[in-house]
Scaffold this motif. Structure first.
Motif, mmCIF file in Angstrom:
data_model
loop_
_atom_site.group_PDB
_atom_site.id
_atom_site.type_symbol
_atom_site.label_atom_id
_atom_site.label_comp_id
_atom_site.label_asym_id
_atom_site.label_seq_id
_atom_site.Cartn_x
_atom_site.Cartn_y
_atom_site.Cartn_z
ATOM 1 N N GLN A 1 0.873 -1.099 -0.014
ATOM 2 C CA GLN A 1 0.037 0.046 -0.007
ATOM 3 C C GLN A 1 0.800 1.214 -0.064
ATOM 4 O OE1 GLN A 1 -3.540 0.126 0.676
ATOM 5 N NE2 GLN A 1 -3.832 -1.759 1.474
ATOM 6 N N LEU A 2 2.106 1.159 -0.048
ATOM 7 C CA LEU A 2 3.174 2.322 0.054
ATOM 8 C C LEU A 2 3.189 2.979 -1.281
ATOM 9 C CD1 LEU A 2 6.228 1.400 2.211
ATOM 10 C CD2 LEU A 2 4.270 3.207 2.590
ATOM 11 N N ALA A 3 3.141 4.266 -1.342
ATOM 12 C CA ALA A 3 3.439 5.095 -2.731
ATOM 13 C C ALA A 3 5.081 4.850 -2.812
ATOM 14 C CB ALA A 3 3.229 6.301 -2.346
ATOM 15 N N PRO A 4 5.517 5.137 -4.143
ATOM 16 C CA PRO A 4 6.697 5.172 -4.278
ATOM 17 C C PRO A 4 7.689 6.149 -3.321
ATOM 18 C CG PRO A 4 5.826 5.070 -6.374
ATOM 19 C CD PRO A 4 4.574 5.156 -5.428
ATOM 20 N N GLY A 5 8.704 5.752 -2.681
ATOM 21 C CA GLY A 5 9.502 6.704 -1.679
ATOM 22 C C GLY A 5 8.622 6.855 -0.434
ATOM 23 N N GLY A 6 7.536 6.053 -0.131
ATOM 24 C CA GLY A 6 6.643 5.919 1.142
ATOM 25 C C GLY A 6 7.288 5.147 2.078
ATOM 26 N N ARG A 7 7.186 5.135 3.068
ATOM 27 C CA ARG A 7 7.607 4.725 4.560
ATOM 28 C C ARG A 7 6.969 3.865 5.366
ATOM 29 N NH1 ARG A 7 12.730 7.927 7.439
ATOM 30 N NH2 ARG A 7 14.127 7.907 5.552
ATOM 31 N N LEU A 8 7.223 2.670 5.749
ATOM 32 C CA LEU A 8 6.483 1.811 6.666
ATOM 33 C C LEU A 8 7.351 1.838 7.959
ATOM 34 C CD1 LEU A 8 4.498 -0.501 7.579
ATOM 35 C CD2 LEU A 8 6.106 -1.984 6.394
ATOM 36 N N ALA A 9 6.521 2.276 9.205
ATOM 37 C CA ALA A 9 7.300 2.384 10.482
ATOM 38 C C ALA A 9 6.498 1.206 11.429
ATOM 39 C CB ALA A 9 7.153 3.686 10.930
ATOM 40 N N LEU A 10 7.386 0.617 12.217
ATOM 41 C CA LEU A 10 6.655 -0.410 12.724
ATOM 42 C C LEU A 10 7.460 -0.457 14.168
ATOM 43 C CD1 LEU A 10 8.451 -3.556 12.862
ATOM 44 C CD2 LEU A 10 7.753 -3.202 10.524
ATOM 45 N N SER A 11 6.729 -0.912 15.244
ATOM 46 C CA SER A 11 7.633 -1.139 16.468
ATOM 47 C C SER A 11 7.316 -2.622 16.988
ATOM 48 C CB SER A 11 6.665 -0.149 17.501
ATOM 49 O OG SER A 11 5.542 -0.528 17.714
ATOM 50 N N VAL A 12 8.184 -2.921 17.929
ATOM 51 C CA VAL A 12 8.043 -4.031 18.373
ATOM 52 C C VAL A 12 8.166 -4.242 19.949
ATOM 53 C CG1 VAL A 12 9.043 -6.681 18.408
ATOM 54 C CG2 VAL A 12 8.915 -5.588 16.604
ATOM 55 N N TRP A 13 7.179 -4.585 20.698
ATOM 56 C CA TRP A 13 7.192 -4.276 21.999
ATOM 57 C C TRP A 13 7.937 -5.732 22.813
ATOM 58 C CZ3 TRP A 13 2.339 -6.011 25.766
ATOM 59 C CH2 TRP A 13 2.679 -5.588 27.033
ATOM 60 N N ASP A 14 9.066 -5.179 23.389
ATOM 61 C CA ASP A 14 9.916 -6.240 24.056
ATOM 62 C C ASP A 14 9.501 -6.229 25.789
ATOM 63 O OD1 ASP A 14 11.847 -7.173 22.126
ATOM 64 O OD2 ASP A 14 12.695 -5.306 22.190
ATOM 65 N N PHE A 15 8.534 -7.107 25.838
ATOM 66 C CA PHE A 15 8.287 -7.168 27.354
ATOM 67 C C PHE A 15 8.533 -8.348 28.170
ATOM 68 C CE2 PHE A 15 5.258 -9.497 24.644
ATOM 69 C CZ PHE A 15 4.641 -10.425 25.296
ATOM 70 N N ASP A 16 9.002 -9.369 27.402
ATOM 71 C CA ASP A 16 8.877 -10.914 28.151
ATOM 72 C C ASP A 16 9.949 -10.853 29.281
ATOM 73 O OD1 ASP A 16 7.627 -13.282 28.076
ATOM 74 O OD2 ASP A 16 9.241 -14.295 27.109
ATOM 75 N N GLU A 17 11.026 -10.155 29.137
ATOM 76 C CA GLU A 17 12.041 -10.383 30.088
ATOM 77 C C GLU A 17 11.870 -9.375 31.068
ATOM 78 O OE1 GLU A 17 14.178 -12.816 30.306
ATOM 79 O OE2 GLU A 17 13.176 -13.692 28.295
ATOM 80 N N ARG A 18 10.966 -8.476 31.222
ATOM 81 C CA ARG A 18 10.843 -7.487 32.225
ATOM 82 C C ARG A 18 9.971 -7.847 33.503
ATOM 83 N NH1 ARG A 18 12.810 -2.893 29.232
ATOM 84 N NH2 ARG A 18 12.889 -3.560 27.067
ATOM 85 N N ALA A 19 10.505 -7.752 34.669
ATOM 86 C CA ALA A 19 9.999 -8.294 35.603
ATOM 87 C C ALA A 19 8.488 -7.813 35.931
ATOM 88 C CB ALA A 19 10.644 -7.717 37.173
ATOM 89 N N ARG A 20 7.856 -6.626 35.812
ATOM 90 C CA ARG A 20 6.666 -6.320 35.905
ATOM 91 C C ARG A 20 5.666 -7.001 34.929
ATOM 92 N NH1 ARG A 20 4.567 -1.282 33.285
ATOM 93 N NH2 ARG A 20 5.956 -0.648 31.521
ATOM 94 N N PHE A 21 6.255 -7.333 33.881
ATOM 95 C CA PHE A 21 5.292 -8.132 32.758
ATOM 96 C C PHE A 21 5.329 -9.616 33.149
ATOM 97 C CE2 PHE A 21 6.321 -4.241 30.465
ATOM 98 C CZ PHE A 21 4.929 -3.704 30.422
ATOM 99 N N ARG A 22 6.496 -10.031 33.728
ATOM 100 C CA ARG A 22 6.466 -11.449 34.049
ATOM 101 C C ARG A 22 5.518 -11.816 35.278
ATOM 102 N NH1 ARG A 22 9.804 -15.287 32.414
ATOM 103 N NH2 ARG A 22 11.392 -14.925 31.020
ATOM 104 N N GLN A 23 5.342 -10.682 35.961
ATOM 105 C CA GLN A 23 4.385 -10.934 37.280
ATOM 106 C C GLN A 23 3.005 -10.934 36.721
ATOM 107 O OE1 GLN A 23 5.504 -7.610 39.582
ATOM 108 N NE2 GLN A 23 7.391 -8.401 40.311
ATOM 109 N N LYS A 24 2.949 -10.460 35.530
ATOM 110 C CA LYS A 24 1.267 -10.359 35.050
ATOM 111 C C LYS A 24 1.123 -11.694 34.316
ATOM 112 C CE LYS A 24 1.132 -5.349 34.904
ATOM 113 N NZ LYS A 24 0.881 -4.125 34.140
ATOM 114 N N GLN A 25 2.125 -12.414 34.005
ATOM 115 C CA GLN A 25 1.690 -13.673 33.128
ATOM 116 C C GLN A 25 0.977 -14.612 33.806
ATOM 117 O OE1 GLN A 25 5.130 -15.545 31.334
ATOM 118 N NE2 GLN A 25 6.027 -13.747 30.623
ATOM 119 N N VAL A 26 -0.102 -15.220 32.974
ATOM 120 C CA VAL A 26 -1.317 -16.263 33.519
ATOM 121 C C VAL A 26 -0.702 -17.373 32.944
ATOM 122 C CG1 VAL A 26 -3.505 -16.641 33.530
ATOM 123 C CG2 VAL A 26 -2.767 -14.300 33.920
ATOM 124 N N PRO A 27 -0.855 -18.579 33.448
ATOM 125 C CA PRO A 27 -0.636 -20.052 32.748
ATOM 126 C C PRO A 27 -1.735 -20.048 31.829
ATOM 127 C CG PRO A 27 -0.274 -19.992 35.181
ATOM 128 C CD PRO A 27 -0.759 -18.639 35.038
#
Length: 257
Positions: free
Chosen positions: A155-181
């Motif tokens: 869907q990009l026009a010539p010269g257009g830009r695609l910007a994306l982010s990736v969340w790095d949560f898995d090794e952080r203590a506050r998110f590990r505490q929120k994990q549910v089996p």
């Protein structure tokens, strides 16, 4: 990941965003530093923007705050509740042409959403910028994530830009505490999911006392695969956001002129 399992994971988030849209929006108002770094590199006039996984539309507000003149803003999301807020945010920001579309971004959601990608096209010229922020961790299956990014690239026009982010949560203590089996999923009102059928990075994260979200930690190997698999040039790659300044990794791809 098999289609049935993927649909089960998507269903968890459909329920979450339907029931928690207001509470979620209240905690998602300010733009991330990584966004601002990317917006600073965009032209200031006449941009056609596709906001994939737009949520409550805070990117639309950030565009206006950065002084970027947007000729057409298209926000797409799977949550009708958040899309209503995105539409309001875009209009309140003074964007002259606004479209808000409910689409199946994961490629495995309810048939009622349809594919709908042709509706997102901004005319034959395509989009000058496409943002995929805070979304990829909600797309089950590596093949589905890559398919989504390839759709964006188309869907990009010539010269257009695609910007994306990736969340790095898995090794952080506050998110590990929120994990549910996975075995506890029925306690939250969902059918059981066979843990043997989910991907290695798939997680259930608790929200409050009575809700869970499905999130995936994208591996380094998968990210490197995007760089070679997408028909685009990698223009920039950096980490930003959160107190340590590395909560998200950003990729900015460019389509050749």
């Amino acid at each position: 990941i098999d289609p049935q399992t993927a649909r089960a994971l998507v269903a968890i988030n459909h329920v979450f965003y339907r029931e928690q849209a207001s509470a979620f929006s209240r905690t998602r108002t300010a733009p991330w530093p990584g966004w601002q770094r990317i917006l600073a590199t965009l032209p200031k006039r006449g941009l056609r923007i596709l906001d994939v996984g737009c949520g409550n539309g805070r990117l639309a507000r950030a565009l206006a705050a950065a002084g970027i003149e947007v000729s057409h803003y298209v926000g797409v999301d799977t949550s009708r509740q958040l899309l209503a807020r995105a539409r309001e945010a875009a209009h309140a920001s003074g964007l002259p042409r606004v479209s808000a579309l409910c689409l199946d971004l994961a490629g495995c959601g309810p048939p009622a959403l349809g594919s709908g990608w042709a509706l997102a096209a901004s005319g034959r010229a395509g989009f000058d910028a496409i943002a995929v922020f805070g979304l990829l961790h909600h797309i089950p299956g590596a093949a589905n994530r890559l398919a989504l990014l390839r759709r964006c690239a188309e869907q990009l026009a010539p010269g257009g830009r695609l910007a994306l982010s990736v969340w790095d949560f898995d090794e952080r203590a506050r998110f590990r505490q929120k994990q549910v089996p996975w075995a506890e999923l029925p306690r939250y009102g969902f059918p059981p999911v066979d843990e043997r059928k989910v991907e290695a990075g798939d997680r259930l994260l608790r929200w409050g006392e009575n809700q869970v979200r499905y999130c995936h930690q994208v591996s380094r190997e998968e990210r490197e695969g995007w760089v070679s698999a997408l028909p685009l040039s990698l223009a920039e790659r950096f980490v930003a956001d959160g107190a340590p300044g590395d909560l998200n990794e950003y990729f900015v791809f460019e389509r050749d002129v």
